[in-house]
Design a protein around this motif. Structure first.
Motif, PDB file in Angstrom:
ATOM      1  N   ILE A  30      -5.515   5.521   1.197  1.00 18.74           N
ATOM      2  CA  ILE A  30      -4.759   4.623   0.326  1.00 18.74           C
ATOM      3  C   ILE A  30      -4.646   5.294  -1.047  1.00 18.74           C
TER       4      ILE A  30
ATOM      5  N   ALA B 186      -2.699   0.639  -4.295  1.00 16.78           N
ATOM      6  CA  ALA B 186      -2.745  -0.673  -3.644  1.00 16.78           C
ATOM      7  C   ALA B 186      -2.398  -1.760  -4.647  1.00 16.78           C
TER       8      ALA B 186
ATOM      9  N   LEU C 263      -4.319  -6.632   4.439  1.00 17.86           N
ATOM     10  CA  LEU C 263      -4.587  -5.189   4.413  1.00 17.86           C
ATOM     11  C   LEU C 263      -4.490  -4.598   5.815  1.00 17.86           C
TER      12      LEU C 263
ATOM     13  N   ALA D 182      -1.721  -1.814   6.926  1.00 12.67           N
ATOM     14  CA  ALA D 182      -2.148  -0.514   7.447  1.00 12.67           C
ATOM     15  C   ALA D 182      -1.560  -0.278   8.838  1.00 12.67           C
TER      16      ALA D 182
ATOM     17  N   THR E  38     -13.314  -0.655   4.762  1.00 12.07           N
ATOM     18  CA  THR E  38     -12.617  -0.748   3.475  1.00 12.07           C
ATOM     19  C   THR E  38     -12.062  -2.159   3.265  1.00 12.07           C
ATOM     20  N   PHE E  39     -11.426  -2.687   4.315  1.00 19.81           N
ATOM     21  CA  PHE E  39     -10.818  -4.018   4.199  1.00 19.81           C
ATOM     22  C   PHE E  39     -11.887  -5.081   3.973  1.00 19.81           C
TER      23      PHE E  39
ATOM     24  N   LEU F  95      -9.730   0.160  -3.809  1.00 20.11           N
ATOM     25  CA  LEU F  95      -9.134   0.563  -2.530  1.00 20.11           C
ATOM     26  C   LEU F  95      -8.648   2.011  -2.554  1.00 20.11           C
TER      27      LEU F  95
ATOM     28  N   PRO G 267      -7.792   3.525   5.351  1.00 19.87           N
ATOM     29  CA  PRO G 267      -7.474   2.128   5.671  1.00 19.87           C
ATOM     30  C   PRO G 267      -8.192   1.698   6.957  1.00 19.87           C
TER      31      PRO G 267
ATOM     32  N   LEU H 192       0.839  -1.201   0.000  1.00 19.26           N
ATOM     33  CA  LEU H 192       0.000   0.000   0.000  1.00 19.26           C
ATOM     34  C   LEU H 192       0.871   1.246   0.000  1.00 19.26           C
TER      35      LEU H 192
END
Lengths: 167, 291
Positions: free
Chosen positions: B209, B212, B278, B282, B242-243, B233, B238, B201
């Motif tokens: 982000i 990605a 992810l 992050a 989002t994940f 993304l 983050p 990232l």
């Protein structure tokens, strides 16, 4: 006609000159030609770790190397560990295995010892987790590993004490 | 469980090696031997000529130059694992290597050997896909470069012609704002992953982000770079939401079944590991920001 090569190899301090079939693995050469049967052959495809030896000081699977690849190299097997003649006195690591029940049938032991010989040389003060990771490439079907891990940690402790004393 | 007879060659240079490769019928290149030797012991592979590259020292090096990392094909996994240059320029590679086999196999195993064996679950294969590494290929006819995406053509199959060999790879690692993670699931430590996910990232000044990259391996014949997920993304914070959205999309990727693992389970792992990678990446970005 089989393909052969001349080989000069130093095993446990003794230099051997031999003519070998190029397809012969290092572990078969050690066992069948040099009659050093301390190194065991388990799976012959690099999974069990029983055949672990040190080539130029680093641990390798002797079933996944050809003898011919060790031309000019220095090899150490489990026979190099005990000191003195004729039968030799167990070294610190070997003695720790005996003291902590680090073996039952003993088949995996030579590989365990050689893996740990390299590991403890490079990591004299390991954690239990580090020992377990170092041993992840050596399979034992008897002990459940606890005794082996105990032996490794005890040997590391003893070796550190010996270094301190010699200072 | 012994290799079938072959004629052994131990060239000292790339020129010598590619000449042998061009001249000999049914020849195989031997790198670290951690895959080819078992295959020969099982007689899955029965080459008439074995060309051992272990004496070709010009194939073993690690160089950081112009924002890129160039690594020789015969560089041992052990040397990558302990390299300061790699730690500085591509720590993700070391995170991936922590899952590769065991100390004894990394002592012999090479980068190029793993990439040419092209096991779809191999960690180094995953990393090559993540960076879309440039694969530098040589033969007696000359040299050519191809992106990893064109190198992996099928299950354990590369685009290499019979007379070609991989000489080195280049990873573009210039972006210093990168953060990374490597997550996998295997039944035992050191096994090939069932599924692995790597993430790279780049964050912008607002903490979003900016870029990605994701690579998922173990799902099918080669690692996948899910372009749609990577795109989606961008511009997002983050955070778990989002994940979760990215992970849900990863579960929709195509997956194969085999005798041990169902396609549904692989898809499940794709979801879980995408989230984990992810999240870890992050978290690492936050950590780095505080250093």
């Amino acid at each position: 006609m089989s393909d052969t090569r001349k080989l000069s190899i130093t095993v446990n301090g003794t230099t051997h000159n031999a003519t070998v079939e190029t397809r012969m693995t290092l572990v078969d050469f050690l066992r069948h030609e040099l009659l050093l049967t301390g190194t065991h052959v388990g799976c012959e495809h690099g999974v069990c770790g029983a055949c672990t030896v040190l080539v130029k000081g680093v641990s390798v699977r002797a079933c996944l190397m050809l003898a011919v690849q060790c031309h000019g190299a220095t090899v150490h097997t489990v026979e190099s560990l005990a000191q003195g003649e004729p039968q030799g006195k167990l070294n610190v690591l070997q003695q720790a295995f005996q003291d902590h029940h680090g073996l039952q049938c003993g088949f995996c032991t030579p590989g365990m010892l050689m893996t740990l010989t390299e590991f403890l040389r490079d990591h004299p003060d390991p954690s239990e987790a580090e020992v377990r990771e170092a041993l992840s490439g050596n399979l034992c079907r008897c002990t459940g590993y606890q005794g082996i891990v105990d032996a490794a940690l005890a040997a590391a402790r003893k070796m550190r004490e010996e270094v301190d004393e010699s200072k | 469980m012994k290799p079938a007879p072959f004629t052994y060659h131990d060239p000292r240079s790339v020129t010598e090696a590619v000449t042998l490769l061009a001249e000999k019928e049914n020849a195989r290149l031997l790198a670290g031997g951690q895959s080819l030797m078992p295959m020969m012991n099982f007689r899955y592979a029965m080459p008439d000529h074995l060309i051992d590259l272990n004496h070709v020292s010009e194939l073993s090096y690690i160089r950081a130059e112009n924002g890129a990392l160039k690594i020789g094909a015969m560089t041992r996994q052990r040397d990558i694992e302990f390299s300061e240059v790699i730690r500085e320029n591509c720590p993700l590679l070391q995170a991936a290597l922590a899952h590769v086999g065991h100390r004894q196999t990394r002592n012999r195993g090479t980068l190029g050997g793993s990439l040419c064996h092209q096991d779809p679950s191999a960690e180094l294969v995953n990393v090559a896909a993540l960076f879309n590494a440039t694969m530098h290929v040589v033969s007696q006819r000359g040299a050519r470069d191809l992106p990893y995406a064109d190198f992996a053509v099928g299950y354990m199959t590369t685009a290499l012609e019979a007379d070609e060999m991989l000489a080195s790879i280049t990873l573009k690692t210039s972006n210093k704002t990168n953060t990374y993670a490597f997550a996998e699931f295997a039944r035992r430590h050191g096994d090939f992953a069932i599924v692995a996910c790597s993430a790279l990232l780049t964050m912008n000044a607002r903490g979003e982000i900016a870029e990605a990259s994701l690579a998922l391996s173990g799902l099918s014949h080669a690692p996948v770079r899910p372009a749609a997920i990577e795109q989606a993304l961008r511009g997002h914070k983050p955070d778990p939401e989002t994940f979760k959205a990215a992970a849900a999309e990863a579960e929709k990727l195509e997956a194969n079944a085999d005798a041990y693992v169902t396609a549904a389970y692989r898809k499940h792992l794709a979801r879980v590991l995408t989230y984990r990678a992810l999240e870890q990446a992050a978290a690492r970005a936050v950590e780095n920001a505080h250093v």
